[in-house]
Design an enzyme around this catalytic site. Structure first.
Site: not given
Length: 299
Positions: A41, A122, A140, A202, A208
DNA sequence: CACGCGTGGGG
DNA sequence: TCCCCAAGCGT
């Protein structure tokens, strides 16, 4: 208007099933070892995501365990970090290893993780979700984009954004948050792009709230006169660090000019590196990579 | 809170 | 060859 529980569940379902068939997860993230996940990470924040596996494996072959990193000399950590950039992060990672090794291991709860050097909101949530059973979503810039678009495209400040993201996590089963985050990052990088998102392909298009009405191009850019890289501090610091890496324990006398920097600027830069714990002055007046971290771990 | 932090890869 | 870019964290 906030998403309903059933909308959230639907999104989670679509995202996780899409991930199952088309995601390309980092291998390193599939480890359950919190130490390996932490290393990955930290690296993922500064290097092409596609190379993190290679870089992390290389680093982990040099320092296979938390204990080995915690006991390592700073110089050896910085040597292993060559080519990876952002040397201060190597120091912070080393200090995080020292601190967590003293605790008996890398914690997997968000609060304890966030108390470690170099570990912020994060990274703490990423490690907790991937290596533990954390359900808070690591946000992020990529996940922020996906989440904001899902709820309608309005820009959210970090705290509300984290709260919205956690709303998805709250409806996940233990252990799913890590995959959810990986899926959202993949989606952000392949489809839900910053500039020209491909809404038609998508997996979340049916739910969405921003589908098809994402603003076109956003450009900032330009201004800022073109500065020769050789005149920047970053360039100078990078060259000095590489000189120290090449010099080894005997160190090297740092004098004279480098690129667009005169001798005084070089002296100033090496002293700054020393102050940050990236260089160590030895009796001969030469500098070398620090044998031990010269600064205390902040807490 | 705005800024600095490094490097290799891609256009 | 040159220019642009990434992206979370500490200060």
């Amino acid at each position: 208007m906030a998403l309903t529980a059933s909308e959230i569940k639907q999104i989670n379902r679509l995202l996780l099933s899409w991930y199952k068939v088309s995601a390309r997860p980092l291998k390193i993230r599939e480890r359950s070892d919190p130490y390996a996940v932490l290393v990955a990470e930290v690296m993922s924040q500064q290097t092409q995501i596609s190379r993190v596996d290679v870089f992390a494996e290389r680093f982990l072959s040099r320092f296979p365990t938390l204990r080995s990193l915690a006991r390592a000399e700073t110089a050896d950590v910085l040597q292993a970090w060559r080519g990876l950039g952002y040397n201060r992060r190597a120091l912070l990672l080393h200090r995080a290893a020292v601190a967590s090794h003293a605790l008996g291991g890398i914690p997997t709860d968000v609060d304890s993780l966030e108390a470690l050097p170099g570990v912020g909101p994060y990274t703490a949530r990423a490690v907790a979700a991937i290596a533990g059973d954390g359900r808070e979503i690591p946000v992020d810039v990529n996940i922020a984009r996906v989440v904001q678009r899902l709820v309608g495209g309005r820009r959210l400040t970090p705290k509300p954004l984290q709260a919205v993201a956690n709303g998805f996590g709250a409806h996940l089963k233990p252990g799913e948050a890590g995959r959810w985050a990986q899926a959202a990052m993949d989606l952000a990088g392949s489809t839900c792009l910053s500039v020209r998102p491909d809404c038609s392909s998508c997996p979340l298009r049916s739910v969405c709230r921003s589908k098809g009405r994402v603003r076109a191009t956003r450009k900032k850019r330009s201004a800022a006169s073109t500065v020769k890289f050789e005149t920047t501090q970053r360039w100078l610091r990078g060259r000095l660090l590489d000189e120290l890496r090449d010099a080894g324990v005997a160190g090297v006398r740092v004098r004279g000019a480098r690129g667009g920097h005169d001798a005084a600027a070089v002296r100033s830069a090496i002293r700054r590196l020393e102050g940050e714990g990236l260089a160590e002055r030895i009796d001969s007046g030469a500098y070398r990579l620090p044998r031990r971290s010269s600064r205390k771990v902040r807490r």
